[in-house]
Scaffold this active site. Structure first.
Site, PDB file in Angstrom:
ATOM      1  NE  ARG A 193       8.605 -45.992 -35.624  1.00 21.22           N
ATOM      2  CZ  ARG A 193       8.001 -46.881 -34.838  1.00 21.22           C
ATOM      3  NH1 ARG A 193       8.383 -46.992 -33.575  1.00 21.22           N
ATOM      4  NH2 ARG A 193       7.028 -47.636 -35.281  1.00 21.22           N
TER       5      ARG A 193
ATOM      6  CG  HIS B 295       9.916 -52.392 -31.441  1.00 22.01           C
ATOM      7  ND1 HIS B 295      10.339 -51.274 -30.750  1.00 22.01           N
ATOM      8  CD2 HIS B 295       8.619 -52.134 -31.801  1.00 22.01           C
ATOM      9  CE1 HIS B 295       9.354 -50.393 -30.690  1.00 22.01           C
ATOM     10  NE2 HIS B 295       8.313 -50.895 -31.326  1.00 22.01           N
TER      11      HIS B 295
ATOM     12  CD  GLN C  59       5.333 -53.079 -28.114  1.00 21.08           C
ATOM     13  OE1 GLN C  59       5.209 -51.978 -28.663  1.00 21.08           O
ATOM     14  NE2 GLN C  59       4.499 -53.509 -27.175  1.00 21.08           N
TER      15      GLN C  59
ATOM     16  CG  ASP D  91       3.935 -56.980 -35.022  1.00 26.81           C
ATOM     17  OD1 ASP D  91       3.019 -56.141 -35.162  1.00 26.81           O
ATOM     18  OD2 ASP D  91       5.134 -56.685 -35.093  1.00 26.81           O
TER      19      ASP D  91
ATOM     20  CB  CYS E 275       3.705 -54.276 -30.640  1.00 22.05           C
ATOM     21  SG  CYS E 275       3.869 -54.503 -32.421  1.00 22.05           S
TER      22      CYS E 275
ATOM     23  NE  ARG F 133       6.857 -48.811 -26.557  1.00 23.82           N
ATOM     24  CZ  ARG F 133       6.938 -48.547 -27.859  1.00 23.82           C
ATOM     25  NH1 ARG F 133       6.073 -49.079 -28.706  1.00 23.82           N
ATOM     26  NH2 ARG F 133       7.897 -47.769 -28.322  1.00 23.82           N
TER      27      ARG F 133
END
Length: 304
Positions: free
Chosen positions: A106, A133, A136, A223, A262, A290
């Site tokens: 990450r 991402h 996700q 988001d 998310c 996830r």
């Protein structure tokens, strides 16, 4: 030396077949877990998790996923590694490849995860970068498939910032034939090269009007406007109040539309609590997924 299997730096690296396989396997793994069925597919496998920034869902889902599948996860912050003292990403990748079976990173800059993957001899997963991402979107598409029983032929409305998650969503939609309307303020559009590439497969509309974007939408997604990549807190002024997902905007989508986010969410900014906690919201299923999508992804990359 064993030939390295593929990495997951962007959704675009997966074939349609691989993407659908991950989604179907994730749904099956989720059902098995609810029934108490354990499958140690990753027994004796180790995942190195590199975190340059904070994480809740990414860290916990990968670590728990490895545990549930019989493997082990190492949580490595930037302070834990010699990267902080000047060791190169190239050397770090080569070293970790001698110890572990998978690397998840990450990072702030997408360039860094690309360098990591280029120099690692084990699969590398992008756990979030400034550009993409992908993990996700695996969970998002899994959630949509669970709720809508299909993917192809649906329409998604993305409201807000054309950020890293939006870029990945476009790639994901193109893979599974979901059309997408994207409503952003001027200057906040997603990557135009990704749009151009994906328009070969699906209909993509770039709009400045959220109400037009949600018309006939089966899924509404947003988001945060101010993410960990953005230090300027006044960014929200370019989005509010027009690009907020609230109950009035949701009413303009299909009556059975679902809402995705998310997380983490800034309640009262990009979305109201009324929507987050409302009957159309599936954010907690999305967050749970996830875990299952991560497990299916790792199984695919390790070819087990």
């Amino acid at each position: 030396m064993k030939v390295k299997t593929k990495d997951l730096l962007t959704i675009n690296e997966l074939s349609k077949h691989e993407l659908l396989e991950i989604i179907e396997n994730a749904i099956k793994l989720k059902k098995d877990l609810k029934k108490g069925i354990s499958k140690p597919l990753l027994k004796n496998k180790t995942l190195a998790m590199i975190f340059q920034k904070p994480s809740t869902r990414t860290r916990v889902s990968f670590e728990t996923g490895m545990f549930q599948m019989g493997g082990h996860a190492l949580n490595l912050s930037a302070d834990d590694l010699q990267l902080k003292r000047g060791e190169t990403i190239e050397d770090t990748a080569k070293t970790l490849s001698r110890y572990v079976d998978l690397i998840m990173a990450r990072v702030y800059s997408h360039d860094e995860v690309e360098i990591l993957a280029k120099n690692a001899t084990v699969p590398v997963i992008n756990g979030l970068s400034d550009s993409f991402h992908p993990c996700q979107i695996l969970a998002d598409l899994m959630t949509i498939k669970e709720k809508k029983k299909k993917l192809s032929g649906l329409k998604i409305a993305w409201i807000g910032d054309g950020n890293n998650v939006c870029n990945s969503m476009i790639y994901g939609c193109a893979k599974v034939s979901i059309d997408i309307n994207i409503a952003t303020p001027k200057g906040y559009e997603p990557n135009l090269n990704i749009i151009k590439e994906s328009k070969k497969f699906i209909d993509i509309q770039l709009l400045g009007n959220p109400e037009l974007a949600v018309k006939n939408a089966d899924v509404v997604v947003t988001d945060t406007f101010v993410s960990i990549h953005h230090q300027a807190t006044d960014r929200a002024k370019d989005f509010l109040p027009y690009f907020q997902v609230n109950s009035n905007l949701m009413k303009k989508a299909n009556h059975d539309a679902i809402f995705l986010h998310c997380l983490p969410a800034k309640r009262g900014q990009e979305v109201t609590s009324e929507v987050l906690d409302g009957p159309q919201s599936v954010i907690w299923d999305e967050a749970e997924n996830r875990l299952h999508a991560q497990k299916a992804l790792m199984a695919l990359l390790l070819q087990v």
